[in-house]
Motif scaffolding. Structure first.
Motif, mmCIF file in Angstrom:
data_model
loop_
_atom_site.group_PDB
_atom_site.id
_atom_site.type_symbol
_atom_site.label_atom_id
_atom_site.label_comp_id
_atom_site.label_asym_id
_atom_site.label_seq_id
_atom_site.Cartn_x
_atom_site.Cartn_y
_atom_site.Cartn_z
ATOM 1 N N ILE A 130 -12.456 4.834 6.617
ATOM 2 C CA ILE A 130 -11.333 4.610 7.990
ATOM 3 C C ILE A 130 -10.404 5.834 7.646
ATOM 4 C CG2 ILE A 130 -9.721 3.454 9.378
ATOM 5 C CD1 ILE A 130 -11.915 0.874 8.913
ATOM 6 N N LEU A 131 -9.811 5.856 6.409
ATOM 7 C CA LEU A 131 -8.742 6.776 6.210
ATOM 8 C C LEU A 131 -9.273 8.064 6.520
ATOM 9 C CD1 LEU A 131 -7.234 5.335 2.979
ATOM 10 C CD2 LEU A 131 -6.289 5.563 5.119
ATOM 11 N N PRO A 137 0.813 7.089 10.814
ATOM 12 C CA PRO A 137 1.508 7.241 9.572
ATOM 13 C C PRO A 137 1.594 5.624 8.926
ATOM 14 C CG PRO A 137 3.261 7.586 11.270
ATOM 15 C CD PRO A 137 1.819 7.689 11.917
ATOM 16 N N HIS A 138 1.864 4.716 9.792
ATOM 17 C CA HIS A 138 2.182 3.054 9.544
ATOM 18 C C HIS A 138 0.651 2.428 9.110
ATOM 19 C CE1 HIS A 138 6.106 3.656 10.877
ATOM 20 N NE2 HIS A 138 5.460 3.935 12.015
ATOM 21 N N LEU A 139 -0.396 2.987 9.643
ATOM 22 C CA LEU A 139 -1.654 2.318 9.286
ATOM 23 C C LEU A 139 -2.182 2.986 8.168
ATOM 24 C CD1 LEU A 139 -3.786 0.585 10.275
ATOM 25 C CD2 LEU A 139 -4.628 2.542 11.649
ATOM 26 N N MET A 162 0.044 1.278 5.412
ATOM 27 C CA MET A 162 -0.372 -0.055 4.990
ATOM 28 C C MET A 162 -1.708 -0.132 4.309
ATOM 29 S SD MET A 162 -0.602 -3.372 5.265
ATOM 30 C CE MET A 162 0.670 -3.857 6.427
ATOM 31 N N THR A 163 -2.914 0.679 4.660
ATOM 32 C CA THR A 163 -4.039 1.019 3.806
ATOM 33 C C THR A 163 -4.027 1.287 2.392
ATOM 34 O OG1 THR A 163 -5.242 1.431 5.928
ATOM 35 C CG2 THR A 163 -6.350 1.891 4.265
ATOM 36 N N LYS A 212 -4.768 -1.700 -2.659
ATOM 37 C CA LYS A 212 -4.315 -1.856 -4.010
ATOM 38 C C LYS A 212 -5.350 -3.087 -4.677
ATOM 39 C CE LYS A 212 0.095 -3.979 -5.914
ATOM 40 N NZ LYS A 212 1.314 -4.740 -5.349
ATOM 41 N N ARG A 213 -5.329 -2.881 -5.921
ATOM 42 C CA ARG A 213 -6.148 -3.722 -6.652
ATOM 43 C C ARG A 213 -5.968 -5.117 -6.779
ATOM 44 N NH1 ARG A 213 -10.055 -2.487 -10.493
ATOM 45 N NH2 ARG A 213 -9.515 -0.516 -10.461
#
Length: 222
Positions: A175-176, A185-187, A190-191, A197-198
């Motif tokens: 998706i990125l 920018p905010h999505l 967050m991703t 994040k592990r």
């Protein structure tokens, strides 16, 4: 042949209503309710379809019984436990049951002939809230708010396109690739900073939201 004895076939367990319903739950767990039929259920049990009608009237009665078995897996509030702890424990057990039986979400409150486990569950939840000081109206509000959250979260969780950390990472990275930083920018933030994040698990969000609801009910009560 001399010296050898013929092995006897294991006796088949007698057909009972309980056995029919549990087989129906197993079948729905594997293929969903839509795949369930009297014929297929009979084949699963190794009997003729007509044999089922000695124990259940029709598929609707089977669905009633299946729902009742799922409610029996929900934790019942104990008399000595405070309402907040009891509702939290009950919510966690309900979500776990719905994870085991995803087909049940749309059926739990749809039955016109609730079984004994269903009635006992609802009565004890209301009794726990009433003993905790809830008015009848506030107990109704609490029950509705909690179940809406539990069922809604379970439904959303089951619809996600990933089921473990590895597949989550693959989906998020895919998706990125289509998220320009200047447009979303905010999505992206967050991703990249949270979802990827592990150790991140969407399932962990359940308890955060649950505690928000329980804290809000506690404020209403006081």
């Amino acid at each position: 042949m001399a010296g050898k004895t013929r092995r006897r076939a294991e006796p088949r367990a007698p057909l009972t209503r309980e056995r029919v319903l549990r087989a129906a739950v197993e079948a729905a767990d594997e293929g969903g309710v839509a795949s369930l039929s009297m014929r297929k259920l009979a084949e699963r049990l190794g009997v003729e379809a007509m044999s089922l009608y000695h124990h259940v009237a029709n598929k609707e009665e089977i669905l009633d019984g299946m729902v009742d078995l799922v409610f029996a897996e929900f934790d019942l509030p104990g008399g000595r436990t405070g309402w907040k702890q009891a509702m939290r424990k009950r919510a966690l057990s309900a979500r776990a049951a719905l994870t085991r039986h995803p087909w049940a979400i749309g059926l739990l409150d749809s039955r016109k002939n609730p079984g004994p486990a269903t009635l006992r569950h609802h009565d004890q939840v209301l009794g726990c809230l009433r003993r905790g000081g809830f008015s009848i109206a506030l107990a109704a509000h609490a029950f509705s708010a909690l179940d809406s959250y539990i069922y809604g979260f379970a439904m959303q969780e089951q619809s996600l396109p990933f089921d473990d950390e590895e597949s989550l990472q693959a989906v998020a990275e895919h998706i990125l690739e289509g998220l320009p930083a200047d447009e979303y920018p905010h999505l992206r933030e967050m991703t990249e900073a949270h979802v990827l994040k592990r150790g991140y698990s969407y399932a962990a969000e359940f308890e955060f939201g649950l505690d928000l609801i329980l804290d809000g009910l506690e404020r209403q009560l006081s």
